[in-house]
Design a protein around this motif. Structure first.
Motif, short mmCIF file in Angstrom:
data_model
loop_
_atom_site.label_atom_id
_atom_site.label_comp_id
_atom_site.label_asym_id
_atom_site.label_seq_id
_atom_site.Cartn_x
_atom_site.Cartn_y
_atom_site.Cartn_z
N PRO A 32 0.71 -1.48 -0.08
CA PRO A 32 0.02 0.03 0.21
C PRO A 32 1.07 1.78 0.02
N PRO A 33 0.44 1.85 -0.82
CA PRO A 33 1.68 3.58 -1.23
C PRO A 33 1.74 4.17 0.62
N ASN A 34 3.13 4.41 0.87
CA ASN A 34 3.75 5.23 1.35
C ASN A 34 3.50 4.05 2.93
N ASP A 144 3.39 8.17 -4.16
CA ASP A 144 3.64 7.40 -3.51
C ASP A 144 5.28 7.55 -3.54
N ARG B 73 2.89 4.80 7.59
CA ARG B 73 2.37 6.10 6.78
C ARG B 73 1.65 6.77 7.65
N ALA B 76 5.00 8.81 7.96
CA ALA B 76 5.52 9.98 6.94
C ALA B 76 4.72 10.43 6.12
N GLU B 86 -3.98 8.34 1.62
CA GLU B 86 -2.74 7.48 1.94
C GLU B 86 -1.52 7.76 1.47
N SER B 87 -1.82 8.94 0.68
CA SER B 87 -0.47 9.61 -0.37
C SER B 87 -0.63 10.97 -0.48
N PHE B 88 0.97 11.58 -0.34
CA PHE B 88 1.20 12.92 -0.33
C PHE B 88 0.52 13.29 -2.05
#
Lengths: 491, 95
Positions: A32-34, A144, B73, B76, B86-88
Protein backbone atom coordinates in the motif's frame (compact mmCIF):
# COMPACT_ATOMS: atom_id res chain seq x y z
CA UNK A 1 13.05 4.24 -48.46
CA UNK A 2 16.79 4.14 -48.12
CA UNK A 3 17.54 4.64 -44.45
CA UNK A 4 19.19 2.98 -41.50
CA UNK A 5 17.61 3.01 -38.05
CA UNK A 6 20.02 3.93 -35.27
CA UNK A 7 18.95 2.67 -31.85
CA UNK A 8 20.51 2.92 -28.42
CA UNK A 9 18.92 1.62 -25.23
CA UNK A 10 18.89 3.04 -21.73
CA UNK A 11 17.89 0.37 -19.27
CA UNK A 12 17.06 0.70 -15.59
CA UNK A 13 17.14 -2.35 -13.36
CA UNK A 14 16.16 -2.55 -9.71
CA UNK A 15 18.71 -4.59 -7.80
CA UNK A 16 17.49 -7.39 -5.60
CA UNK A 17 18.35 -6.15 -2.15
CA UNK A 18 16.47 -6.37 1.10
CA UNK A 19 16.84 -2.67 1.92
CA UNK A 20 17.15 0.55 -0.04
CA UNK A 21 20.29 2.00 -1.64
CA UNK A 22 21.01 4.55 1.08
CA UNK A 23 18.63 3.67 3.90
CA UNK A 24 17.10 0.68 5.63
CA UNK A 25 13.43 0.51 4.65
CA UNK A 26 12.37 -2.47 2.54
CA UNK A 27 12.16 -2.91 -1.24
CA UNK A 28 8.97 -4.92 -1.78
CA UNK A 29 6.72 -4.32 -4.76
CA UNK A 30 2.99 -3.71 -4.49
CA UNK A 31 2.67 -2.58 -0.87
CA UNK A 32 0.00 0.00 0.00
CA UNK A 33 1.27 3.53 -0.81
CA UNK A 34 3.77 5.13 1.57
CA UNK A 35 4.18 2.16 3.87
CA UNK A 36 7.81 1.51 2.90
CA UNK A 37 9.61 4.70 3.77
CA UNK A 38 12.15 6.10 6.19
CA UNK A 39 13.45 9.59 6.89
CA UNK A 40 16.20 9.28 4.25
CA UNK A 41 14.00 8.08 1.41
CA UNK A 42 11.45 10.76 2.32
CA UNK A 43 14.21 13.34 1.93
CA UNK A 44 13.68 14.80 5.37
CA UNK A 45 16.13 17.52 6.43
CA UNK A 46 19.04 16.43 8.58
CA UNK A 47 19.13 12.86 7.32
CA UNK A 48 22.20 11.28 5.76
CA UNK A 49 22.48 8.46 3.22
CA UNK A 50 24.69 5.39 3.84
CA UNK A 51 25.61 3.02 1.00
CA UNK A 52 24.19 -0.50 0.86
CA UNK A 53 27.13 -2.90 0.47
CA UNK A 54 25.10 -5.60 -1.23
CA UNK A 55 23.76 -3.18 -3.83
CA UNK A 56 27.31 -2.23 -4.73
CA UNK A 57 28.35 -5.90 -4.92
CA UNK A 58 25.42 -6.72 -7.23
CA UNK A 59 26.26 -3.74 -9.41
CA UNK A 60 29.90 -4.87 -9.67
CA UNK A 61 28.77 -8.41 -10.45
CA UNK A 62 26.56 -7.21 -13.28
CA UNK A 63 29.15 -4.94 -14.82
CA UNK A 64 31.86 -7.60 -14.63
CA UNK A 65 29.58 -10.16 -16.26
CA UNK A 66 28.97 -7.67 -19.07
CA UNK A 67 32.70 -7.35 -19.62
CA UNK A 68 32.85 -3.76 -18.45
CA UNK A 69 35.90 -1.98 -17.09
CA UNK A 70 35.45 -1.40 -13.38
CA UNK A 71 36.62 1.96 -12.13
CA UNK A 72 38.94 1.62 -9.15
CA UNK A 73 37.72 4.96 -7.85
CA UNK A 74 34.11 6.05 -8.11
CA UNK A 75 31.99 8.71 -6.50
CA UNK A 76 28.44 9.96 -6.20
CA UNK A 77 26.82 13.03 -7.70
CA UNK A 78 23.62 14.95 -7.26
CA UNK A 79 21.39 15.25 -10.30
CA UNK A 80 19.16 18.23 -9.63
CA UNK A 81 15.67 18.55 -11.02
CA UNK A 82 12.24 19.43 -9.76
CA UNK A 83 9.70 16.70 -10.05
CA UNK A 84 7.48 15.50 -7.22
CA UNK A 85 8.61 11.86 -7.55
CA UNK A 86 11.90 13.05 -6.11
CA UNK A 87 11.48 14.22 -2.52
CA UNK A 88 14.96 15.74 -2.18
CA UNK A 89 14.75 17.61 -5.52
CA UNK A 90 17.88 15.75 -6.50
CA UNK A 91 18.65 12.16 -7.30
CA UNK A 92 21.84 10.58 -6.02
CA UNK A 93 23.47 9.22 -9.14
CA UNK A 94 26.88 8.95 -10.80
CA UNK A 95 28.02 11.46 -13.38
CA UNK A 96 31.64 11.77 -14.39
CA UNK A 97 33.14 8.84 -12.49
CA UNK A 98 30.66 5.95 -12.84
CA UNK A 99 31.75 2.67 -11.29
CA UNK A 100 31.82 0.96 -14.68
CA UNK A 101 32.63 1.88 -18.29
CA UNK A 102 32.25 -0.05 -21.54
CA UNK A 103 31.33 -3.71 -21.82
CA UNK A 104 29.09 -5.42 -24.32
CA UNK A 105 26.23 -7.83 -24.75
CA UNK A 106 26.13 -10.60 -27.34
CA UNK A 107 22.75 -11.05 -28.97
CA UNK A 108 22.32 -14.72 -29.91
CA UNK A 109 21.46 -15.49 -33.53
CA UNK A 110 18.68 -17.85 -32.47
CA UNK A 111 16.41 -15.03 -31.31
CA UNK A 112 13.26 -14.74 -33.31
CA UNK A 113 13.41 -12.07 -36.00
CA UNK A 114 16.89 -10.97 -35.00
CA UNK A 115 20.10 -11.68 -36.81
CA UNK A 116 22.09 -11.61 -33.59
CA UNK A 117 25.26 -9.60 -33.13
CA UNK A 118 26.87 -7.52 -30.44
CA UNK A 119 25.74 -4.38 -28.68
CA UNK A 120 28.45 -2.35 -26.99
CA UNK A 121 27.71 -0.64 -23.71
CA UNK A 122 28.69 2.91 -22.91
CA UNK A 123 28.51 2.71 -19.14
CA UNK A 124 26.77 1.20 -16.17
CA UNK A 125 26.15 3.28 -13.09
CA UNK A 126 24.31 3.08 -9.79
CA UNK A 127 21.62 5.43 -8.57
CA UNK A 128 18.47 5.51 -6.48
CA UNK A 129 14.98 4.92 -7.81
CA UNK A 130 12.35 7.63 -7.61
CA UNK A 131 8.84 7.55 -6.18
CA UNK A 132 5.71 6.95 -8.19
CA UNK A 133 3.12 9.50 -9.28
CA UNK A 134 -0.50 8.77 -10.00
CA UNK A 135 -1.89 11.61 -12.03
CA UNK A 136 -5.03 13.57 -11.89
CA UNK A 137 -7.25 13.07 -8.88
CA UNK A 138 -9.32 16.27 -8.90
CA UNK A 139 -6.43 18.43 -10.05
CA UNK A 140 -3.95 16.70 -7.71
CA UNK A 141 -1.42 13.96 -8.25
CA UNK A 142 -0.76 11.28 -5.63
CA UNK A 143 2.84 10.64 -4.62
CA UNK A 144 3.85 7.21 -3.34
CA UNK A 145 7.42 7.03 -2.06
CA UNK A 146 7.61 3.26 -1.46
CA UNK A 147 9.90 2.95 -4.47
CA UNK A 148 12.04 6.00 -3.70
CA UNK A 149 15.57 4.94 -2.89
CA UNK A 150 15.50 1.37 -4.21
CA UNK A 151 18.93 0.60 -5.74
CA UNK A 152 18.77 1.16 -9.47
CA UNK A 153 21.33 0.21 -12.08
CA UNK A 154 21.38 2.26 -15.25
CA UNK A 155 22.81 0.50 -18.27
CA UNK A 156 23.40 2.65 -21.34
CA UNK A 157 24.15 1.07 -24.70
CA UNK A 158 25.99 2.52 -27.64
CA UNK A 159 23.78 3.30 -30.66
CA UNK A 160 24.73 -0.07 -32.16
CA UNK A 161 21.29 -1.51 -32.82
CA UNK A 162 19.93 -1.31 -36.36
CA UNK A 163 16.39 -2.67 -36.17
CA UNK A 164 13.49 -3.05 -33.78
CA UNK A 165 13.74 -6.84 -33.54
CA UNK A 166 17.41 -6.61 -32.53
CA UNK A 167 16.52 -4.03 -29.87
CA UNK A 168 13.99 -6.43 -28.43
CA UNK A 169 16.44 -9.33 -28.62
CA UNK A 170 19.12 -7.24 -26.91
CA UNK A 171 16.78 -6.37 -24.06
CA UNK A 172 15.63 -9.98 -23.73
CA UNK A 173 19.20 -11.22 -23.61
CA UNK A 174 20.10 -8.61 -21.01
CA UNK A 175 17.12 -9.70 -18.93
CA UNK A 176 18.13 -13.35 -19.20
CA UNK A 177 21.70 -12.48 -18.21
CA UNK A 178 20.54 -10.49 -15.17
CA UNK A 179 18.26 -13.32 -14.10
CA UNK A 180 21.12 -15.83 -14.47
CA UNK A 181 23.25 -13.50 -12.36
CA UNK A 182 20.49 -13.30 -9.75
CA UNK A 183 20.84 -9.53 -9.45
CA UNK A 184 17.27 -8.57 -10.35
CA UNK A 185 13.93 -10.23 -10.90
CA UNK A 186 13.51 -8.12 -14.06
CA UNK A 187 9.72 -7.89 -14.06
CA UNK A 188 8.82 -5.33 -16.72
CA UNK A 189 5.21 -5.30 -15.59
CA UNK A 190 6.29 -4.39 -12.05
CA UNK A 191 8.87 -1.90 -13.23
CA UNK A 192 11.94 -3.68 -11.89
CA UNK A 193 13.20 -3.66 -15.51
CA UNK A 194 12.53 -0.50 -17.52
CA UNK A 195 13.73 0.48 -20.94
CA UNK A 196 13.92 3.77 -22.82
CA UNK A 197 15.06 3.81 -26.43
CA UNK A 198 16.89 6.53 -28.32
CA UNK A 199 16.25 6.39 -32.03
CA UNK A 200 16.85 8.35 -35.20
CA UNK A 201 17.36 7.64 -38.89
CA UNK A 202 20.33 7.95 -41.19
CA UNK A 203 18.76 8.67 -44.55
CA UNK A 204 20.76 8.19 -47.74
CA UNK A 205 20.06 10.92 -50.25
CA UNK A 206 22.15 12.04 -53.23
CA UNK A 207 25.20 10.28 -51.88
CA UNK A 208 24.91 12.03 -48.53
CA UNK A 209 23.78 10.79 -45.12
CA UNK A 210 21.15 12.89 -43.38
CA UNK A 211 20.44 12.27 -39.69
CA UNK A 212 16.97 12.99 -38.31
CA UNK A 213 16.52 14.50 -34.82
CA UNK A 214 16.97 12.01 -31.98
CA UNK A 215 13.85 10.90 -30.14
CA UNK A 216 13.85 9.25 -26.74
CA UNK A 217 10.90 6.88 -26.37
CA UNK A 218 9.60 6.29 -22.86
CA UNK A 219 6.82 4.21 -21.36
CA UNK A 220 7.94 0.94 -22.95
CA UNK A 221 6.32 -1.57 -20.63
CA UNK A 222 6.91 -4.85 -22.44
CA UNK A 223 9.34 -6.44 -24.87
CA UNK A 224 6.68 -6.27 -27.53
CA UNK A 225 6.10 -2.57 -26.97
CA UNK A 226 9.84 -1.94 -27.41
CA UNK A 227 9.70 -3.57 -30.83
CA UNK A 228 6.41 -1.98 -31.89
CA UNK A 229 7.34 1.51 -30.70
CA UNK A 230 10.65 1.44 -32.59
CA UNK A 231 8.98 0.23 -35.79
CA UNK A 232 6.39 2.95 -35.48
CA UNK A 233 8.90 5.65 -34.64
CA UNK A 234 11.14 4.87 -37.64
CA UNK A 235 8.21 5.26 -40.00
CA UNK A 236 7.02 8.40 -38.23
CA UNK A 237 10.44 10.04 -38.41
CA UNK A 238 10.79 9.21 -42.10
CA UNK A 239 7.36 10.64 -42.93
CA UNK A 240 8.09 13.72 -40.82
CA UNK A 241 11.43 14.29 -42.53
CA UNK A 242 9.81 14.01 -45.96
CA UNK A 243 7.40 16.71 -44.88
CA UNK A 244 9.59 19.20 -42.99
CA UNK A 245 13.13 18.16 -43.87
CA UNK A 246 14.34 18.82 -40.29
CA UNK A 247 17.63 17.18 -39.36
CA UNK A 248 19.53 16.57 -36.15
CA UNK A 249 21.09 20.04 -36.56
CA UNK A 250 17.71 21.77 -36.56
CA UNK A 251 16.06 20.30 -33.48
CA UNK A 252 16.81 19.25 -29.92
CA UNK A 253 16.29 15.73 -28.72
CA UNK A 254 12.60 15.11 -28.19
CA UNK A 255 11.00 12.86 -25.57
CA UNK A 256 7.97 10.88 -26.71
CA UNK A 257 5.82 8.41 -24.81
CA UNK A 258 4.62 5.14 -26.28
CA UNK A 259 0.89 4.55 -26.10
CA UNK A 260 0.37 0.82 -26.37
CA UNK A 261 -3.39 0.77 -27.04
CA UNK A 262 -3.10 3.40 -29.77
CA UNK A 263 0.15 2.03 -31.18
CA UNK A 264 1.73 5.47 -31.49
CA UNK A 265 4.31 7.69 -29.77
CA UNK A 266 3.21 11.09 -28.41
CA UNK A 267 5.30 14.12 -27.44
CA UNK A 268 6.21 14.49 -23.74
CA UNK A 269 7.85 17.30 -21.79
CA UNK A 270 11.07 18.57 -23.36
CA UNK A 271 14.08 17.04 -21.76
CA UNK A 272 16.25 19.43 -19.82
CA UNK A 273 19.77 19.30 -21.18
CA UNK A 274 22.53 17.63 -19.20
CA UNK A 275 23.89 20.98 -18.03
CA UNK A 276 20.50 21.85 -16.57
CA UNK A 277 20.75 19.00 -14.10
CA UNK A 278 23.61 20.95 -12.48
CA UNK A 279 25.39 17.78 -11.39
CA UNK A 280 27.78 18.25 -8.53
CA UNK A 281 29.60 15.83 -6.20
CA UNK A 282 27.37 14.44 -3.45
CA UNK A 283 28.94 15.74 -0.24
CA UNK A 284 26.96 13.34 1.98
CA UNK A 285 28.59 10.20 0.56
CA UNK A 286 32.28 9.32 0.47
CA UNK A 287 33.84 7.80 -2.66
CA UNK A 288 34.31 4.08 -3.20
CA UNK A 289 37.70 2.51 -3.87
CA UNK A 290 37.59 -0.97 -5.40
CA UNK A 291 40.62 -3.24 -5.05
CA UNK A 292 41.61 -6.56 -6.65
CA UNK A 293 40.51 -8.62 -3.69
CA UNK A 294 37.02 -7.17 -3.88
CA UNK A 295 36.80 -7.81 -7.62
CA UNK A 296 38.03 -11.40 -7.16
CA UNK A 297 35.43 -11.98 -4.48
CA UNK A 298 32.65 -10.71 -6.73
CA UNK A 299 33.97 -12.53 -9.81
CA UNK A 300 33.78 -15.82 -7.92
CA UNK A 301 30.02 -15.37 -7.57
CA UNK A 302 29.40 -15.13 -11.33
CA UNK A 303 28.12 -18.46 -12.59
CA UNK A 304 27.76 -19.70 -16.15
CA UNK A 305 26.00 -17.10 -18.30
CA UNK A 306 23.40 -17.81 -21.00
CA UNK A 307 25.80 -17.41 -23.94
CA UNK A 308 28.43 -19.93 -22.80
CA UNK A 309 25.69 -22.27 -21.63
CA UNK A 310 24.04 -22.33 -25.07
CA UNK A 311 27.45 -23.14 -26.59
CA UNK A 312 28.08 -25.91 -24.08
CA UNK A 313 24.66 -27.46 -24.73
CA UNK A 314 25.64 -27.62 -28.39
CA UNK A 315 29.17 -28.95 -27.96
CA UNK A 316 28.87 -31.09 -24.82
CA UNK A 317 25.34 -32.39 -25.37
CA UNK A 318 25.10 -32.22 -29.17
CA UNK A 319 21.92 -30.14 -29.17
CA UNK A 320 20.94 -27.99 -32.13
CA UNK A 321 21.38 -24.22 -31.60
CA UNK A 322 17.59 -23.97 -31.59
CA UNK A 323 17.10 -26.53 -28.79
CA UNK A 324 20.02 -25.19 -26.78
CA UNK A 325 18.48 -21.72 -26.93
CA UNK A 326 14.98 -22.86 -25.94
CA UNK A 327 16.31 -24.66 -22.85
CA UNK A 328 18.64 -21.84 -21.78
CA UNK A 329 15.95 -19.20 -22.23
CA UNK A 330 13.60 -21.06 -19.91
CA UNK A 331 15.93 -20.09 -17.09
CA UNK A 332 18.55 -21.78 -14.96
CA UNK A 333 16.22 -24.25 -13.29
CA UNK A 334 15.14 -25.69 -16.65
CA UNK A 335 18.69 -25.72 -17.99
CA UNK A 336 19.91 -27.48 -14.82
CA UNK A 337 17.02 -29.91 -15.05
CA UNK A 338 17.96 -30.70 -18.63
CA UNK A 339 21.57 -31.45 -17.71
CA UNK A 340 20.56 -33.85 -14.96
CA UNK A 341 17.90 -35.52 -17.08
CA UNK A 342 20.22 -35.87 -20.08
CA UNK A 343 22.81 -37.61 -17.90
CA UNK A 344 20.30 -39.95 -16.25
CA UNK A 345 18.62 -40.81 -19.54
CA UNK A 346 21.89 -41.18 -21.43
CA UNK A 347 20.36 -39.30 -24.35
CA UNK A 348 20.49 -35.49 -24.47
CA UNK A 349 18.34 -35.05 -27.55
CA UNK A 350 15.62 -37.22 -26.02
CA UNK A 351 15.81 -35.32 -22.72
CA UNK A 352 15.56 -32.01 -24.59
CA UNK A 353 12.52 -33.18 -26.60
CA UNK A 354 10.69 -34.53 -23.57
CA UNK A 355 11.32 -31.39 -21.55
CA UNK A 356 10.11 -29.14 -24.35
CA UNK A 357 7.13 -31.27 -25.32
CA UNK A 358 5.99 -33.09 -22.20
CA UNK A 359 7.40 -31.49 -19.07
CA UNK A 360 6.60 -27.96 -20.23
CA UNK A 361 3.10 -28.93 -21.33
CA UNK A 362 2.32 -30.67 -18.05
CA UNK A 363 3.67 -27.72 -16.05
CA UNK A 364 1.58 -25.22 -17.98
CA UNK A 365 -1.56 -27.38 -17.89
CA UNK A 366 -1.26 -27.80 -14.15
CA UNK A 367 0.11 -24.30 -13.52
CA UNK A 368 3.11 -25.68 -11.69
CA UNK A 369 6.69 -24.56 -11.31
CA UNK A 370 9.42 -26.92 -12.39
CA UNK A 371 10.35 -27.64 -8.77
CA UNK A 372 6.77 -28.84 -8.27
CA UNK A 373 6.82 -31.29 -11.19
CA UNK A 374 5.02 -34.35 -9.81
CA UNK A 375 7.49 -36.92 -11.12
CA UNK A 376 10.96 -37.14 -9.62
CA UNK A 377 13.73 -36.40 -12.06
CA UNK A 378 15.39 -39.81 -11.40
CA UNK A 379 12.14 -41.54 -12.34
CA UNK A 380 11.69 -39.53 -15.53
CA UNK A 381 15.35 -40.13 -16.33
CA UNK A 382 14.86 -43.88 -15.81
CA UNK A 383 11.82 -43.80 -18.11
CA UNK A 384 13.77 -41.95 -20.81
CA UNK A 385 16.70 -44.33 -20.46
CA UNK A 386 14.30 -47.20 -21.24
CA UNK A 387 13.03 -45.33 -24.29
CA UNK A 388 16.61 -44.63 -25.31
CA UNK A 389 17.64 -48.29 -25.16
CA UNK A 390 14.36 -49.20 -26.86
CA UNK A 391 13.04 -51.20 -23.93
CA UNK A 392 10.00 -48.96 -24.45
CA UNK A 393 8.74 -47.24 -27.59
CA UNK A 394 8.25 -43.49 -27.58
CA UNK A 395 4.53 -44.03 -27.68
CA UNK A 396 4.68 -46.43 -24.72
CA UNK A 397 6.92 -43.99 -22.88
CA UNK A 398 4.27 -41.29 -23.16
CA UNK A 399 1.59 -43.70 -21.91
CA UNK A 400 3.74 -44.65 -18.95
CA UNK A 401 4.37 -40.96 -18.22
CA UNK A 402 0.62 -40.30 -18.20
CA UNK A 403 0.13 -43.20 -15.79
CA UNK A 404 2.95 -42.00 -13.54
CA UNK A 405 1.13 -38.70 -13.25
CA UNK A 406 -2.17 -40.36 -12.37
CA UNK A 407 -1.10 -43.08 -9.96
CA UNK A 408 1.13 -43.70 -6.98
CA UNK A 409 2.58 -46.82 -8.54
CA UNK A 410 6.25 -47.02 -9.31
CA UNK A 411 7.70 -46.98 -12.81
CA UNK A 412 8.46 -50.72 -12.58
CA UNK A 413 4.94 -51.52 -11.44
CA UNK A 414 3.35 -49.53 -14.25
CA UNK A 415 5.55 -51.09 -16.93
CA UNK A 416 4.94 -54.56 -15.60
CA UNK A 417 1.19 -54.15 -15.12
CA UNK A 418 0.80 -52.60 -18.57
CA UNK A 419 2.91 -55.30 -20.19
CA UNK A 420 4.97 -52.61 -21.87
CA UNK A 421 8.02 -53.56 -23.83
CA UNK A 422 9.42 -53.54 -27.29
CA UNK A 423 9.80 -56.59 -29.51
CA UNK A 424 12.99 -56.08 -31.43
CA UNK A 425 13.77 -59.68 -32.28
CA UNK A 426 14.09 -59.91 -36.08
CA UNK A 427 12.90 -63.48 -36.35
CA UNK A 428 9.92 -62.93 -34.12
CA UNK A 429 8.88 -59.85 -36.05
CA UNK A 430 9.44 -61.50 -39.46
CA UNK A 431 7.12 -64.26 -38.30
CA UNK A 432 4.41 -61.74 -37.38
CA UNK A 433 4.86 -60.02 -40.75
CA UNK A 434 4.35 -63.31 -42.58
CA UNK A 435 1.23 -63.95 -40.52
CA UNK A 436 -0.18 -60.56 -41.39
CA UNK A 437 0.58 -61.04 -45.09
CA UNK A 438 -1.16 -64.39 -45.00
CA UNK A 439 -4.14 -62.92 -43.16
CA UNK A 440 -4.47 -60.06 -45.61
CA UNK A 441 -4.01 -61.54 -49.11
CA UNK A 442 -5.57 -58.50 -50.76
CA UNK A 443 -2.65 -56.32 -49.74
CA UNK A 444 -0.14 -58.32 -51.74
CA UNK A 445 -2.51 -58.61 -54.72
CA UNK A 446 -2.91 -54.82 -54.77
CA UNK A 447 0.84 -54.43 -54.67
CA UNK A 448 1.52 -56.95 -57.43
CA UNK A 449 -1.29 -55.61 -59.62
CA UNK A 450 0.12 -52.09 -59.15
CA UNK A 451 -3.21 -51.03 -57.70
CA UNK A 452 -1.53 -49.58 -54.63
CA UNK A 453 1.84 -48.00 -54.14
CA UNK A 454 4.45 -49.92 -52.07
CA UNK A 455 4.42 -47.22 -49.37
CA UNK A 456 0.67 -47.58 -48.89
CA UNK A 457 0.91 -51.32 -48.57
CA UNK A 458 3.88 -51.03 -46.25
CA UNK A 459 1.98 -48.59 -44.04
CA UNK A 460 -1.03 -50.87 -43.91
CA UNK A 461 1.01 -53.94 -43.01
CA UNK A 462 3.00 -52.06 -40.43
CA UNK A 463 -0.24 -51.00 -38.77
CA UNK A 464 -1.37 -54.61 -38.71
CA UNK A 465 1.92 -55.75 -37.15
CA UNK A 466 1.73 -53.06 -34.48
CA UNK A 467 -1.83 -54.03 -33.72
CA UNK A 468 -1.00 -57.74 -33.57
CA UNK A 469 1.86 -57.10 -31.16
CA UNK A 470 -0.15 -54.76 -28.95
CA UNK A 471 2.03 -51.83 -30.02
CA UNK A 472 5.17 -53.55 -28.80
CA UNK A 473 6.92 -54.10 -32.10
CA UNK A 474 9.92 -51.83 -32.74
CA UNK A 475 8.38 -49.64 -35.44
CA UNK A 476 11.59 -48.79 -37.25
CA UNK A 477 12.68 -52.43 -37.33
CA UNK A 478 9.27 -53.45 -38.64
CA UNK A 479 9.70 -50.80 -41.35
CA UNK A 480 13.10 -52.17 -42.35
CA UNK A 481 11.83 -55.76 -42.42
CA UNK A 482 8.81 -54.78 -44.50
CA UNK A 483 11.06 -52.91 -46.95
CA UNK A 484 13.11 -56.07 -47.46
CA UNK A 485 10.06 -58.28 -47.74
CA UNK A 486 8.14 -56.07 -50.17
CA UNK A 487 11.19 -55.42 -52.32
CA UNK A 488 11.36 -59.17 -52.96
CA UNK A 489 7.75 -59.21 -54.05
CA UNK A 490 8.26 -56.51 -56.63
CA UNK A 491 11.25 -58.34 -58.14
CA UNK B 1 33.81 35.60 -15.21
CA UNK B 2 30.67 37.62 -15.61
CA UNK B 3 27.10 36.38 -15.29
CA UNK B 4 24.48 38.09 -17.43
CA UNK B 5 20.92 38.85 -16.50
CA UNK B 6 19.88 35.98 -18.80
CA UNK B 7 22.10 33.55 -16.91
CA UNK B 8 20.48 34.55 -13.65
CA UNK B 9 17.00 34.27 -15.19
CA UNK B 10 17.82 30.72 -16.25
CA UNK B 11 19.30 29.72 -12.89
CA UNK B 12 16.27 31.21 -11.17
CA UNK B 13 13.98 29.16 -13.40
CA UNK B 14 15.91 25.96 -12.67
CA UNK B 15 15.56 26.67 -8.96
CA UNK B 16 11.87 27.49 -9.45
CA UNK B 17 12.35 31.02 -8.14
CA UNK B 18 10.14 33.77 -9.46
CA UNK B 19 12.14 37.00 -9.49
CA UNK B 20 10.93 40.55 -10.11
CA UNK B 21 12.93 42.56 -12.68
CA UNK B 22 14.61 44.67 -9.97
CA UNK B 23 15.50 41.50 -8.05
CA UNK B 24 17.15 40.13 -11.18
CA UNK B 25 19.39 43.17 -11.27
CA UNK B 26 20.24 42.87 -7.59
CA UNK B 27 21.01 39.15 -7.79
CA UNK B 28 23.01 39.46 -10.99
CA UNK B 29 25.27 41.89 -9.15
CA UNK B 30 25.46 39.78 -5.97
CA UNK B 31 26.05 36.52 -7.81
CA UNK B 32 28.82 38.12 -9.83
CA UNK B 33 30.63 39.26 -6.72
CA UNK B 34 30.35 35.74 -5.28
CA UNK B 35 31.71 34.30 -8.53
CA UNK B 36 34.58 36.77 -8.47
CA UNK B 37 35.40 35.82 -4.89
CA UNK B 38 35.42 32.10 -5.71
CA UNK B 39 37.42 32.79 -8.87
CA UNK B 40 40.46 33.42 -6.64
CA UNK B 41 40.68 29.62 -6.51
CA UNK B 42 41.75 29.72 -10.17
CA UNK B 43 44.97 31.50 -9.22
CA UNK B 44 47.08 28.72 -7.67
CA UNK B 45 48.82 26.40 -10.11
CA UNK B 46 47.14 22.98 -9.75
CA UNK B 47 48.73 21.28 -12.76
CA UNK B 48 50.40 18.57 -10.66
CA UNK B 49 47.63 18.14 -8.12
CA UNK B 50 45.21 15.26 -8.27
CA UNK B 51 41.56 16.34 -8.45
CA UNK B 52 39.71 16.00 -5.16
CA UNK B 53 36.45 14.10 -5.34
CA UNK B 54 35.38 14.68 -1.78
CA UNK B 55 36.19 16.93 1.14
CA UNK B 56 37.08 14.16 3.56
CA UNK B 57 39.69 11.61 2.70
CA UNK B 58 37.91 8.47 3.76
CA UNK B 59 36.15 6.01 1.50
CA UNK B 60 34.04 2.83 1.42
CA UNK B 61 31.58 3.57 4.18
CA UNK B 62 28.87 0.94 3.85
CA UNK B 63 26.00 -0.53 5.80
CA UNK B 64 24.92 -4.16 5.58
CA UNK B 65 21.81 -4.91 3.55
CA UNK B 66 19.31 -5.31 6.35
CA UNK B 67 15.80 -3.88 6.26
CA UNK B 68 14.16 -2.33 9.28
CA UNK B 69 10.44 -1.66 9.70
CA UNK B 70 9.14 1.30 7.74
CA UNK B 71 7.86 4.51 9.24
CA UNK B 72 4.13 4.26 9.63
CA UNK B 73 2.18 5.90 6.86
CA UNK B 74 0.79 8.41 9.33
CA UNK B 75 4.29 9.40 10.37
CA UNK B 76 5.48 9.55 6.75
CA UNK B 77 2.64 11.83 5.70
CA UNK B 78 2.52 13.90 8.89
CA UNK B 79 4.46 16.88 7.49
CA UNK B 80 2.81 16.92 4.08
CA UNK B 81 1.33 20.28 3.08
CA UNK B 82 -1.45 18.34 1.39
CA UNK B 83 -2.33 14.66 1.57
CA UNK B 84 -5.14 12.18 1.40
CA UNK B 85 -5.63 8.87 3.22
CA UNK B 86 -2.62 7.21 1.66
CA UNK B 87 -0.51 9.64 -0.36
CA UNK B 88 1.17 12.99 -0.60
CA UNK B 89 -0.76 15.28 -2.93
CA UNK B 90 0.89 17.70 -5.34
CA UNK B 91 -0.63 19.87 -8.06
CA UNK B 92 -1.09 17.79 -11.21
CA UNK B 93 2.13 17.60 -13.17
CA UNK B 94 1.69 16.95 -16.85
CA UNK B 95 4.11 14.41 -18.22
Amino acid sequence: MDYTIIIGLEIHVQLQTESKMFSASGTAFGLPPNTQTDPVSLGLPGTLPVMNRKAFDLALKTAMALGATISRFTKWDRKNYYYPDLPKNYQISQYDLPFSLGGSLDIPAQKEGSGGGQCRLTRVHLEEDTGKLTHGVGGWSEVDLNRAGIPLLEIVSEPDIRNAADARACLEELRLTLIYLGVSDCEMQEGSLRCDANVNLHIQKDGKTIATPIVEIKNLNSFRSVERALEYEAERQYAKWQKDGLTIKDAFKETRGWSDPEGITKPQRQKETAADYRYFPEPDLVPVVVDDAWLDRVRATIGELPGPRRKRFETEFGLTPYDANVLVEQGQDVADYFETLAKTAGDAKLASNWIQQDVMRILSERKLKLAEFPIKIEVLGDLLRRVHIKALSTHQGREVLAKLLESDESLEQIIEAGGYGVISDRNALSKVIEEMIAANPKAMEDLKGGKKKPDAVKGFLRGQVMKATGGKADPSLVGDLLDERLANVQD
Amino acid sequence: MSLTRDDVTKVAFLARLQLEPHELDTFTGQLNSIMDFVAQLQEPDTADIEPLAHGVEIHNVFREDRAVPSLTREAALSNAPKRNQESFLVPVVLD
